[in-house]
Design a protein around this motif. Structure first.
Motif, mmCIF file in Angstrom:
data_model
loop_
_atom_site.group_PDB
_atom_site.id
_atom_site.type_symbol
_atom_site.label_atom_id
_atom_site.label_comp_id
_atom_site.label_asym_id
_atom_site.label_seq_id
_atom_site.Cartn_x
_atom_site.Cartn_y
_atom_site.Cartn_z
ATOM 1 N N PHE A 5 -36.419 -37.683 -19.502
ATOM 2 C CA PHE A 5 -37.109 -38.342 -20.292
ATOM 3 C C PHE A 5 -36.465 -39.467 -20.846
ATOM 4 O O PHE A 5 -36.515 -40.451 -21.534
ATOM 5 C CB PHE A 5 -38.324 -37.616 -21.567
ATOM 6 C CG PHE A 5 -38.894 -37.364 -22.187
ATOM 7 C CD1 PHE A 5 -40.020 -37.774 -21.912
ATOM 8 C CD2 PHE A 5 -38.732 -35.678 -21.680
ATOM 9 C CE1 PHE A 5 -41.180 -37.596 -22.100
ATOM 10 C CE2 PHE A 5 -40.082 -34.899 -21.177
ATOM 11 C CZ PHE A 5 -41.035 -35.321 -21.532
ATOM 12 N N HIS A 6 -35.379 -39.668 -19.526
ATOM 13 C CA HIS A 6 -34.855 -41.323 -19.506
ATOM 14 C C HIS A 6 -33.946 -42.353 -20.536
ATOM 15 O O HIS A 6 -33.287 -42.803 -20.667
ATOM 16 C CB HIS A 6 -36.216 -42.770 -19.407
ATOM 17 C CG HIS A 6 -36.873 -42.439 -18.057
ATOM 18 N ND1 HIS A 6 -36.396 -42.196 -16.475
ATOM 19 C CD2 HIS A 6 -37.602 -42.254 -18.520
ATOM 20 C CE1 HIS A 6 -37.222 -41.821 -16.060
ATOM 21 N NE2 HIS A 6 -38.640 -41.388 -16.440
ATOM 22 N N VAL A 7 -33.540 -40.096 -21.658
ATOM 23 C CA VAL A 7 -32.222 -41.072 -22.069
ATOM 24 C C VAL A 7 -30.426 -40.848 -21.266
ATOM 25 O O VAL A 7 -30.440 -39.725 -19.963
ATOM 26 C CB VAL A 7 -31.619 -39.498 -22.749
ATOM 27 C CG1 VAL A 7 -30.220 -39.977 -23.760
ATOM 28 C CG2 VAL A 7 -33.217 -39.429 -24.381
ATOM 29 N N ASN A 8 -30.289 -42.216 -21.197
ATOM 30 C CA ASN A 8 -28.846 -42.758 -20.528
ATOM 31 C C ASN A 8 -27.784 -42.548 -21.487
ATOM 32 O O ASN A 8 -26.724 -43.297 -20.798
ATOM 33 C CB ASN A 8 -29.532 -43.639 -19.895
ATOM 34 C CG ASN A 8 -30.287 -44.998 -20.811
ATOM 35 O OD1 ASN A 8 -29.337 -45.025 -22.122
ATOM 36 N ND2 ASN A 8 -30.488 -46.224 -20.092
ATOM 37 N N ARG A 9 -27.615 -42.381 -22.359
ATOM 38 C CA ARG A 9 -26.898 -42.457 -23.237
ATOM 39 C C ARG A 9 -26.295 -41.068 -24.288
ATOM 40 O O ARG A 9 -27.122 -40.786 -25.366
ATOM 41 C CB ARG A 9 -26.347 -44.018 -23.551
ATOM 42 C CG ARG A 9 -24.641 -43.967 -24.805
ATOM 43 C CD ARG A 9 -24.712 -45.529 -25.038
ATOM 44 N NE ARG A 9 -23.492 -45.529 -25.943
ATOM 45 C CZ ARG A 9 -23.094 -45.429 -27.140
ATOM 46 N NH1 ARG A 9 -24.660 -44.909 -27.728
ATOM 47 N NH2 ARG A 9 -22.014 -45.959 -27.617
ATOM 48 N N LEU A 10 -25.562 -40.697 -24.232
ATOM 49 C CA LEU A 10 -25.124 -39.354 -25.245
ATOM 50 C C LEU A 10 -23.449 -39.849 -26.081
ATOM 51 O O LEU A 10 -22.779 -40.295 -25.837
ATOM 52 C CB LEU A 10 -24.539 -37.848 -24.328
ATOM 53 C CG LEU A 10 -25.225 -38.537 -23.927
ATOM 54 C CD1 LEU A 10 -25.567 -36.166 -23.394
ATOM 55 C CD2 LEU A 10 -26.905 -37.202 -24.899
ATOM 56 N N SER A 11 -23.877 -39.429 -27.675
ATOM 57 C CA SER A 11 -23.511 -40.115 -28.609
ATOM 58 C C SER A 11 -23.014 -38.301 -29.182
ATOM 59 O O SER A 11 -23.299 -37.850 -30.267
ATOM 60 C CB SER A 11 -23.429 -41.292 -29.320
ATOM 61 O OG SER A 11 -22.287 -40.704 -30.231
ATOM 62 N N PHE A 12 -21.587 -37.861 -28.997
ATOM 63 C CA PHE A 12 -20.422 -36.864 -29.278
ATOM 64 C C PHE A 12 -20.127 -36.856 -30.622
ATOM 65 O O PHE A 12 -19.790 -37.161 -31.044
ATOM 66 C CB PHE A 12 -20.484 -36.140 -28.170
ATOM 67 C CG PHE A 12 -20.912 -34.964 -27.417
ATOM 68 C CD1 PHE A 12 -21.629 -33.562 -27.530
ATOM 69 C CD2 PHE A 12 -21.300 -35.798 -26.301
ATOM 70 C CE1 PHE A 12 -21.960 -33.515 -26.638
ATOM 71 C CE2 PHE A 12 -21.503 -35.305 -24.721
ATOM 72 C CZ PHE A 12 -22.345 -33.871 -25.426
ATOM 73 N N GLY A 13 -21.345 -36.038 -32.188
ATOM 74 C CA GLY A 13 -20.383 -36.056 -33.009
ATOM 75 C C GLY A 13 -18.938 -34.967 -32.827
ATOM 76 O O GLY A 13 -18.745 -33.639 -33.309
#
Length: 380
Positions: free
Chosen positions: A112-120
């Motif tokens: 679904f074109h999510v292109n950035r992840l931010s891990f806590g």
């Protein structure tokens, strides 16, 4: 023009001891019904406040990745149906908890074109992670990043927190060393803030929260600046560092005091000069959507004076600071005239500096940023 959207997923499988964001335990919650109401809010919001292509979409929480793969698919379908954006140019970020991101969830995000992840991540010290109420351990971070890379994610950010209970400077140095060895595209590192209605707040009031001293906290921040610079990460905001060209566009939209949608329980928005806050409790949120299509509990028309103040205390968080020319173009007034007293005082204290057209924090000012920011609030 509205260029950003924030969407809030309030569900968590565990509640961290420091967290004051709008969140609820996932178990037995009406997750599917909530996603349906978010779909309605998205549709109604874009109809009421239309815009052209969004530059950035950010899904935060809570823990967005606590949703199942099928729920993620439903949610992402709504985003694609209602929010205007170009999949090839948008920055599309999902916050993620290490250990939650199974391969099937990663594939849904990618499809679904999510292109950035931010891990806590917060820390790589397992004992410290346990103490602050995190459910993951260091090994989960390594595995999650490996899995994300294998699926094809090329833009990953890590969040860290320092000045944690019983944390030493040496411990933070070790966490930084481990984090930087991963060669992420982006890092955020924040000093712990004790907020009301959290476990840590209650412990602090009982005298049972052994926090580092102010001197130790300052040294941790100094180490952070040194190590990020040594590893060629550009500091573009007080707490944020990136490889050149990979700064968070969503963050920059906020600090530039630009407009953004806020969708979901407890979300905030800034559209057409009005700041709106959504109701937080899920039942109230869903009832409001049923009744009116909008879940607003507060609407505040921001005065020009307030806009100028926000331009300062948000803009000065950025390393580049506030542009004199942009300020004049935006408000029709000279920056030096509106805030001459405050600016001069901080220049004399060595906290602010002019660099051509830009007013920015000095190195000393970065350590005392809150003192500077507060001085621009409520100026007559």
């Amino acid at each position: 023009m509205i260029k950003a959207a924030y969407l809030h997923i309030p569900f968590c499988e565990h509640i961290c001891h420091y967290c004051d964001f709008n969140k609820v335990f996932l178990k037995n919650q009406p997750v599917d019904e909530y996603l349906q109401q978010m779909d309605v809010e998205m549709k109604k919001t874009v109809e009421r406040f239309p815009t052209e292509n969004l530059d950035t979409i950010f899904v935060g929480g809570g823990t967005p990745t606590s949703l199942s793969a099928s729920q993620l698919e439903v949610f992402l379908t709504s985003i694609h149906e209602h929010l205007p954006f170009q999949k090839d140019t948008v920055e599309f970020t999902f916050e993620a908890n290490p250990g939650d991101l199974t391969n099937d969830k990663l594939k849904v995000l990618k499809d679904f074109h999510v292109n950035r992840l931010s891990f806590g991540v917060q820390s790589f010290n397992d004992e410290l992670l346990k103490r602050i109420g995190r459910s993951h351990r260091a090994k989960d971070v390594f595995q999650s990043i490996t899995n994300a890379r294998e699926v094809g994610f090329e833009n990953i950010s890590i969040d860290l927190i320092y000045s944690l209970p019983d944390q030493t400077v040496e411990d933070f140095e070790e966490t930084l060393k481990t984090a930087l060895a991963l060669e992420m595209e982006h890092y955020s590192a924040y000093s712990l803030i004790i907020e009301p209605k959290t476990v840590f707040y209650n412990l602090m009031n009982k005298g049972k929260l052994p926090l580092p001293s102010q001197e130790e906290e300052a040294r941790m921040y100094e180490v952070l600046l040194e190590e990020m610079a040594k590893h060629n990460y550009h500091q573009y905001e007080i707490s944020n560092f990136a490889k050149v060209g990979l700064e968070s566009r969503h963050n920059i939209t906020y600090w530039a005091n630009e407009q953004y949608y806020g969708i979901g329980a407890g979300a905030h928005s800034y559209v057409q000069g009005v700041r709106r806050a959504n109701v937080g409790p899920l039942t109230h949120y869903m009832k409001s959507i049923d009744e009116t299509g909008f879940p607003y509990k507060e609407e505040h028309n921001v005065t020009v004076q307030e806009q100028m103040e926000e331009e300062m205390f948000l803009g000065l968080r950025k390393t580049e600071g506030v542009s004199k020319g942009h300020f004049k173009e935006k408000f029709g007034k000279a920056l030096d005239d509106v805030f001459s007293k405050e600016i001069q005082e901080h220049i004399e204290k060595g906290l602010l500096q002019w660099n051509g057209d830009q007013l920015s924090l000095t190195k000393k000012g970065k350590f005392l940023g809150n003192e500077v920011f507060q001085s621009f609030i409520g100026v007559n």
